[in-house]
Design a protein around this motif. Sequence first.
Motif, PDB file in Angstrom:
ATOM      1  N   GLY A  13       0.799  -1.222   0.000  1.00 46.56           N
ATOM      2  CA  GLY A  13       0.000   0.000   0.000  1.00 46.56           C
ATOM      3  C   GLY A  13       0.832   1.273   0.000  1.00 46.56           C
ATOM      4  N   THR A  14       1.930   1.258   0.732  1.00 45.85           N
ATOM      5  CA  THR A  14       2.747   2.474   0.809  1.00 45.85           C
ATOM      6  C   THR A  14       3.286   2.836  -0.570  1.00 45.85           C
ATOM      7  N   GLU A  15       3.901   1.865  -1.226  1.00 43.34           N
ATOM      8  CA  GLU A  15       4.482   2.161  -2.543  1.00 43.34           C
ATOM      9  C   GLU A  15       3.389   2.534  -3.556  1.00 43.34           C
ATOM     10  N   SER A  16       2.257   1.852  -3.498  1.00 47.55           N
ATOM     11  CA  SER A  16       1.167   2.184  -4.426  1.00 47.55           C
ATOM     12  C   SER A  16       0.696   3.617  -4.198  1.00 47.55           C
ATOM     13  N   ASN A  17       0.547   3.993  -2.921  1.00 47.98           N
ATOM     14  CA  ASN A  17       0.107   5.363  -2.627  1.00 47.98           C
ATOM     15  C   ASN A  17       1.166   6.375  -3.079  1.00 47.98           C
ATOM     16  N   ILE A  18       2.431   6.048  -2.888  1.00 47.34           N
ATOM     17  CA  ILE A  18       3.496   6.956  -3.340  1.00 47.34           C
ATOM     18  C   ILE A  18       3.359   7.176  -4.849  1.00 47.34           C
ATOM     19  N   GLU A  19       3.171   6.082  -5.581  1.00 50.64           N
ATOM     20  CA  GLU A  19       3.088   6.214  -7.041  1.00 50.64           C
ATOM     21  C   GLU A  19       1.874   7.037  -7.465  1.00 50.64           C
ATOM     22  N   ALA A  20       0.752   6.819  -6.800  1.00 52.09           N
ATOM     23  CA  ALA A  20      -0.454   7.572  -7.161  1.00 52.09           C
ATOM     24  C   ALA A  20      -0.200   9.068  -6.978  1.00 52.09           C
TER      25      ALA A  20
END
Length: 406
Positions: A92-99
């Motif tokens: 979730g952290t990396e996905s949120n960073i990318e978004a």
Amino acid sequence: MHEQGISEEEIFEELERFSSLDTNFKKVMSSMCTLPHPIAIRAHQRFIHTNIGDPGLFIGTCEMEKQVIEMAAVLLKHDNPKEAAGHLTSGGTESNIEAVYHMKNRFMHAKDTNENDAGARSENAKDVKLNLIVPATAHFSFEKIANMFNLQLRKAELDSTYRVVPRSVESKIDENTIGIIGIAGNTEFGEMDPIGKLSEIAIKNNLPLHIDAAFGGFVYPFLKDQNELNQFGFDLPGVTSVSLDPHKMGFSVIPAGIIVFKNASVLDTSLDRIKVKTPYLTSNYQSTLTGTRPGSAVAATYAVMKYLGREGYQKNVAYCLDLTEYLFQKLIGIKLKPKFPAINIMVVEVGGVQQTTHIRRCLREQFGWYISETKTKVALRLVLMPHVTKEDIDQFVLDLKYILDN
Ligand code: PLP
């Protein structure tokens, strides 16, 4: 490091010692992860050597990644799943960073070219801090993100059920807002923000809307009761990206996250700024945050999603919700007043901050239970994951009662 290696036997003796210090998830009701499904473990082992950061070498694994994104897009009610763009991440952290990385680059592109509404808004925004609007319940990954991208995090207010208030979100938008975050299954309470309303606000203000469904992404779509209050997918026109984690309620291995963008065109303006040339790989450019990425997580996720299908996930969610209801009734039985759960996260008040922390510590030190505390409201928090059983709950409630009574 030793000069000479040691034997396999000795190594595994050491590994066993380390492993014995770890949990096997027995008595764990604080974690949003669980044991991976045996199918996921088998697939993970088969693809252990693969790197989807170098796609020309692992054509099959990359094809599998595309299919995982397509399955996720179907789950998220995309009307043309093949158009969805995305990839696997570490969670979730990396996905949120990318978004948010895309949101910021979209905004900067508009600012540079000044060719659309967002550009006009940002014309005078040379030195001001950009901002991101999040619900007050947003996961702490957004604190990291704000720091990383030098953003002001504007926390919108919550209603009495811990869902964000749309009016509060709208009131925080200004010419320096890069996007809006909604949560489908917030970390503390499992509640879903009113995503339909956020979608309308996003469209009205020409802003991207990212849904953090890291936990709820493999829960909400599988609830028996599907109504407009628990919808968060691409059928809502303002939703531009969604993150959901196979390594939480998806039964895959750690690390496995998914980020899905509605389609490649929502990325057009930001991708130009994000893409980097990759001259020594088999691809021409890379636009993911990380470079080398594990194909084993792709295989595990593909395998378990295919193996369980909708029916398997529905059964899993039904099992966890049944446990949650069972715990709810048991807590009422010992005269506590738990919050009515949205999904498989239970929150129960047991006193003030010190008392709550004391009870949590006693549960850990005297009985070996791992549970957590909420901060938005002073309470104990328990996550009812698939590794928990009703016998565990019976024992937990006995132990909790003992602590409360003594
Ligand atoms: N978003 C939500 C809603 C979460 O609950 C979590 C983790 O609990 C995250 C993001 C971060 O996920 P990860 O720890 O996999 O990076």
